[in-house]
Scaffold this active site. Structure first.
Site, PDB file in Angstrom:
ATOM      1  CG  ASN A  66      -0.167   0.045   2.514  1.00  0.00           C
ATOM      2  OD1 ASN A  66       1.066   0.087   2.533  1.00  0.00           O
ATOM      3  ND2 ASN A  66      -0.893   0.031   3.630  1.00  0.00           N
TER       4      ASN A  66
ATOM      5  CE  LYS B 196      18.081  31.867 -12.656  1.00  0.00           C
ATOM      6  NZ  LYS B 196      18.512  30.591 -12.090  1.00  0.00           N
TER       7      LYS B 196
ATOM      8  NE  ARG C 223      14.302  29.889 -11.123  1.00  0.00           N
ATOM      9  CZ  ARG C 223      14.758  28.948 -11.940  1.00  0.00           C
ATOM     10  NH1 ARG C 223      14.083  28.599 -13.016  1.00  0.00           N
ATOM     11  NH2 ARG C 223      15.874  28.333 -11.684  1.00  0.00           N
TER      12      ARG C 223
ATOM     13  CG  ASP D   5      23.488  28.222 -10.158  1.00  0.00           C
ATOM     14  OD1 ASP D   5      23.218  28.703  -9.040  1.00  0.00           O
ATOM     15  OD2 ASP D   5      22.700  28.274 -11.123  1.00  0.00           O
TER      16      ASP D   5
ATOM     17  CB  SER E 217      19.920  28.431 -14.694  1.00  0.00           C
ATOM     18  OG  SER E 217      18.656  28.462 -14.122  1.00  0.00           O
TER      19      SER E 217
HETATM   20  C1  R5P Z   1      18.298  29.153  -8.768  1.00  0.00           C
HETATM   21  O1  R5P Z   1      18.058  30.157  -8.175  1.00  0.00           O
HETATM   22  C2  R5P Z   1      19.474  28.272  -8.527  1.00  0.00           C
HETATM   23  O2  R5P Z   1      20.587  28.952  -8.095  1.00  0.00           O
HETATM   24  C3  R5P Z   1      19.790  27.486  -9.775  1.00  0.00           C
HETATM   25  O3  R5P Z   1      20.194  28.393 -10.767  1.00  0.00           O
HETATM   26  C4  R5P Z   1      18.605  26.745 -10.247  1.00  0.00           C
HETATM   27  O4  R5P Z   1      18.108  25.946  -9.224  1.00  0.00           O
HETATM   28  C5  R5P Z   1      18.893  25.898 -11.454  1.00  0.00           C
HETATM   29  O5  R5P Z   1      17.688  25.380 -11.945  1.00  0.00           O
HETATM   30  P1  R5P Z   1      17.588  24.911 -13.457  1.00  0.00           P
HETATM   31  O6  R5P Z   1      18.765  24.023 -13.690  1.00  0.00           O
HETATM   32  O7  R5P Z   1      16.265  24.177 -13.517  1.00  0.00           O
HETATM   33  O8  R5P Z   1      17.584  26.129 -14.331  1.00  0.00           O
END
Ligand code: R5P
Length: 321
Positions: free
Chosen positions: A45, A200, A202, A227, A235
């Site tokens: 389950n 960048k 979003r 990053d 990104s």
């Molecule tokens: C975002 O603020 C983080 O620092 C990374 O840039 C992000 O998590 C990367 O996500 P993705 O690879 O989906 O663009």
């Protein structure tokens, strides 16, 4: 194990969930402490069941579980294991979570949304954890979502050292995100090289981002893009495109957490990236490994932090703090 110092909790007990056995084994080997036996079962389950094979009464327990896919199952496993340790009278429970999921959900930045990172911290505490150890949180402020003590350590020294040994010339550090500028600056300062930023934006909740322009000089330079994580790779793909358009020579990428959610691998495969240098805070399944991915281990670092927490010694000393 010979700790050289006494702990009020007796010896170290190491347990791991099922998320990352290789990293747990590496930590165990480094410390010379075996992983304690346990059983983790998923019933038909889909309910999970955890049972310890030995007593933890009064012990200093470290429970290793990262939050890779299946994320929800791994989180539940962690919470159930904490509850099990608490009810079995562990002296102290430290959760070792190399990658904390939901860290990007850390504020109400639009109407009618949750703060899931806070919820996760609450659940870990309510389950019964006394401490936490984690690596490179998406935002340092997430520490404040926990009211138990914790250690957020960084993998940046490991990544930085790797690039220092490469002795690349004409290097510029580029952050894929203005929010990452401070950490990027530290990375650049240690290598004694300049930095540039990619702006960048979003564009929604569906992981889409748009890289707008480069602030700084990348023309003719070897670029290291830094990053905290690569999730879908959007990104990084945008950042690589923008720095290429601005004349970058060789491009390297460095991140702490290889989340590598679809379609990251397809995106990375198509990019002119010489090397992607990351760590094993999450396991990379063999089918997602690319020839240009270099994985450096955080195992020894986590093991050393566990040892120091157990012995009540400074963790900052590890980083000359
Ligand atoms: C975002 O603020 C983080 O620092 C990374 O840039 C992000 O998590 C990367 O996500 P993705 O690879 O989906 O663009």
């Amino acid at each position: 194990m010979n700790c050289g110092r006494c702990s009020m909790y007796g010896g170290i007990k190491l347990f791991s969930g099922t998320s990352h056995p290789a990293l747990a084994q590496e930590i165990s080997d480094y410390l010379g402490v075996p992983l304690s036996g346990r059983e983790i079962i998923k019933f038909p389950n889909e309910n999970l069941f955890v049972q310890l094979h030995e007593s933890v009464r009064g012990q200093d327990v470290f429970l290793i579980q990262t939050m890779c896919p299946p994320v929800s199952d791994n989180i539940m496993e962690l919470l159930i294991a904490i509850d099990c340790l608490r009810r079995d009278s562990a002296g102290r429970i430290t959760v070792v979570v190399p990658y904390l999921a939901y860290a990007r959900s850390d504020k109400k930045d639009q109407p009618r949304v949750p703060i899931t990172a806070r919820l996760l911290a609450d659940m870990i505490q309510i389950a019964g954890a006394d401490r936490y150890i984690t690596v490179d949180l998406h935002a340092g402020q997430i520490q404040g979502f926990f009211s138990i003590p914790g250690d957020e350590i960084t993998a940046f020294h490991i990544l930085n050292e790797y690039f220092a040994q490469k002795q690349l010339e004409d290097v510029v550090i580029v952050t894929a995100d203005l929010g990452f500028a401070k950490k990027g600056r530290n990375f650049a300062a240690r290598l004694q090289v300049p930095m540039a930023f990619v702006e960048k934006r979003r564009t929604g909740n569906d992981n889409c981002s748009e890289a707008l322009t480069v602030i700084g000089d990348v023309d003719g330079k070897n670029v290291i893009i830094v990053d905290d994580e690569i999730s879908t790779g959007g990104s990084i793909a945008n950042t690589v495109r923008v720095v290429k358009e601005h004349g970058a020579r060789d491009i390297y990428v460095s991140c702490s957490h290889p989340v590598l959610a679809p379609p990251a691998i397809e995106r990375l495969r198509a990019l002119p990236v010489k090397e992607l240098v990351t760590t094993n805070t999450l396991p990379i399944p063999p089918e997602r490994m690319l020839p240009n991915i270099k994985v450096l281990s955080v195992g020894p670092l986590l093991a050393e932090v566990i040892r120091r927490v157990h012995e009540g010694r400074s963790v900052g000393e590890l980083f000359n703090e």
